[in-house]
Design a protein around this motif. Structure first.
Motif, PDB file in Angstrom:
ATOM      1  N   ASP A 248       0.760  -1.459  -0.188  1.00 25.09           N
ATOM      2  CA  ASP A 248       0.297   0.091  -0.012  1.00 25.09           C
ATOM      3  C   ASP A 248       0.885   1.638   0.032  1.00 25.09           C
ATOM      4  O   ASP A 248       0.549   1.911  -0.693  1.00 25.09           O
ATOM      5  CB  ASP A 248      -0.950   0.486   1.184  1.00 25.09           C
ATOM      6  CG  ASP A 248      -1.674  -1.034   0.725  1.00 25.09           C
ATOM      7  OD1 ASP A 248      -2.097  -1.975  -0.047  1.00 25.09           O
ATOM      8  OD2 ASP A 248      -2.780  -1.771   2.148  1.00 25.09           O
ATOM      9  N   ARG A 252       1.034   4.120  -2.505  1.00 25.87           N
ATOM     10  CA  ARG A 252       1.051   5.585  -2.784  1.00 25.87           C
ATOM     11  C   ARG A 252       2.267   6.477  -3.104  1.00 25.87           C
ATOM     12  O   ARG A 252       2.082   8.591  -3.126  1.00 25.87           O
ATOM     13  CB  ARG A 252       0.738   5.942  -1.505  1.00 25.87           C
ATOM     14  CG  ARG A 252      -0.718   5.261  -0.282  1.00 25.87           C
ATOM     15  CD  ARG A 252      -0.871   4.926   1.149  1.00 25.87           C
ATOM     16  NE  ARG A 252      -0.268   6.022   1.600  1.00 25.87           N
ATOM     17  CZ  ARG A 252      -0.374   5.761   2.797  1.00 25.87           C
ATOM     18  NH1 ARG A 252      -0.980   4.376   3.181  1.00 25.87           N
ATOM     19  NH2 ARG A 252       0.168   6.662   4.001  1.00 25.87           N
ATOM     20  N   GLU A 424       2.241  12.970   2.668  1.00 23.02           N
ATOM     21  CA  GLU A 424       0.867  13.320   3.556  1.00 23.02           C
ATOM     22  C   GLU A 424       0.798  14.095   4.485  1.00 23.02           C
ATOM     23  O   GLU A 424       1.424  13.909   5.700  1.00 23.02           O
ATOM     24  CB  GLU A 424       0.242  11.825   3.411  1.00 23.02           C
ATOM     25  CG  GLU A 424      -0.010  11.259   2.076  1.00 23.02           C
ATOM     26  CD  GLU A 424      -0.474   9.815   2.250  1.00 23.02           C
ATOM     27  OE1 GLU A 424      -0.980   8.742   2.945  1.00 23.02           O
ATOM     28  OE2 GLU A 424      -0.815   9.055   0.684  1.00 23.02           O
TER      29      GLU A 424
END
Length: 438
Positions: A248, A252, A424
């Motif tokens: 994952d 990203r 992020e």
């Protein structure tokens, strides 16, 4: 004659698109340079949460402010790229005698060919995209620095509390050893050992105080405050950041600002190459004017067209340079992908190891070390154990707790590094959720 030619020249200037565009920008206020600085949050004097620390950093960080200024400057390049060439007003007087004088008034307007203006605008827009991503990357770096520094303060506070507790326990042990020596139950050497152990623990306390002061200054320095005002950091230190699946995280990674920055640089270099390619097409200059011949006693209209001949200079060197720099940008993109992938994998492994070490220490080692130290201290006070047993149990407990704090620090630093790489900064990030718990 001059009275006739002057209105013609002024009319040509006023109705020229470039002139009108310049006037519009100046009077319409479509672009405004702002010299004011963003309002800065006031650092609290009591407790400081991670949310408040992030707000301070985002509002007062000089690095982030510089990235915003760069984006504003790039916006100005788009305005400049949209303008067209200015016209040229020329006059020529032949002969100094009025009877035979010839006066020429001419307006020259360059016309860009080959898509030069569109290429300039496209390159400027790519530069704006790069500045926008650079701002996002800087925000991610600032966030990661704040998160790591904030948890360093939390851990330094806990280490100070641990050192203070160790000093209290060492004082109790020294007092017990002194009483036993006075009662004649043990040798005075035992009391000396206790005093030496107490001195060592006090050194640890001094180091813990210094470490906390350094961590506080490092955190406050992110938002430009050399002298921290907050008394303590508030957060749940024992809450471990979660461990997402590596697949994952890799998925990203493709949208991270660090990688997007390299991709946009390729696009920007391609746009710059298009500018150099468009410059190989020569511009055309259209001339319009009037000529007054005093000897003939009449006015003559002038209409001309000027085209440079690209015989020697075809802008071949600049175009070749731009193409090579585009190839270099592609190579840099490949290198950035590899580097970020490796950095992400290393940070993931560090987080995984730190989580495993922290859980093992918390569930197995810390309870056993504390239980052994409590039993040794109580047994020493009752005369069942020697002071060497107490020192050994105390050292084991202190080392286990210090190792636990180091593992916690490594876990939060690794989580912050992952956030920096991915770029992020959501409120539901692992470290944010961990630090906002009371």
């Amino acid at each position: 004659m001059r009275r006739r030619l002057l209105p013609l020249g002024l009319a040509a200037l006023l109705f020229n698109p470039s002139f009108a565009q310049t006037i519009d920008i100046g009077r319409g206020g479509t672009y405004e340079i702002s010299n004011g600085s963003a309002p800065r949050a006031v650092e609290p004097t009591s407790s400081l949460s991670l949310k408040a620390a992030l707000s301070l950093a985002f509002g007062a960080s000089p690095e982030l402010s510089g990235a915003r200024r760069e984006l504003e400057a790039i916006e100005a390049t788009i305005i400049q790229a949209q303008v067209r060439p200015n016209p040229e007003l020329a006059t020529l007087i032949e002969d100094t005698q009025k009877a035979t004088r010839t006066t020429t008034l001419q307006l020259n307007q360059p016309i860009e060919l080959g898509g030069k203006r569109a290429a300039r605008i496209d390159a400027a827009e790519r530069g704006r995209d790069a500045a926008t991503v650079e701002l996002d990357a800087k925000r991610a770096e600032i966030r990661a620095a704040v998160v790591a520094s904030f948890f360093d303060v939390l851990i330094a506070q806990e280490r100070l509390r641990l050192a203070q507790g160790s000093v209290e326990l060492a004082q109790r042990a020294s007092g017990a050893a002194s009483r036993r020596v006075t009662a004649g139950k043990v040798s005075p050497v035992e009391e000396t050992k206790a005093r030496v152990a107490e001195a060592g623990v006090r050194i640890e306390l001094t180091l813990a105080v210094s470490e906390l002061a350094t961590a506080r200054k490092r955190l406050a320095g992110i938002w430009g405050n050399p002298a921290p005002r907050f008394e303590r950091a508030e957060g749940d230190l024992n809450a471990l950041p979660p461990l997402p699946a590596l697949a994952d995280l890799n998925a990203r990674l493709a949208t991270s600002p660090n990688l997007l920055r390299a991709k946009i640089e390729v696009d920007r270099r391609q746009a710059l190459a298009e500018i150099e390619r468009s410059r190989r097409v020569p511009n055309v200059t259209v001339s319009l004017g009037a000529k007054r011949d005093e000897q003939l006693g009449r006015n003559q209209a002038i209409l001309g067209l000027s085209i440079p001949l690209p015989v020697f200079d075809r802008n071949q060197g600049n175009l070749l340079e731009a193409l090579h720099r585009t190839d270099k940008a592609r190579d840099d993109l490949s290198a950035t992908e590899i580097r970020l992938s490796n950095e992400l994998a290393l940070a993931y492994e560090r987080l995984n190891s730190a989580r495993w070490e922290t859980e093992s220490l918390r569930q197995d080692i810390l309870p056993g070390a504390q239980s052994a130290y409590d039993a040794a201290t109580k047994g020493f006070e009752l005369g069942k154990f020697s002071f060497l047993d107490v020192l050994d149990a105390q050292r084991t407990s202190f080392q286990a707790k210090s190792q636990y704090l180091r593992a916690l620090a490594e876990a939060h630093r690794s989580a912050a590094e992952i956030e920096r790489i991915l770029g992020e900064a959501s409120a539901s990030s692992p470290s944010a959720s961990a630090a906002t718990k009371p």
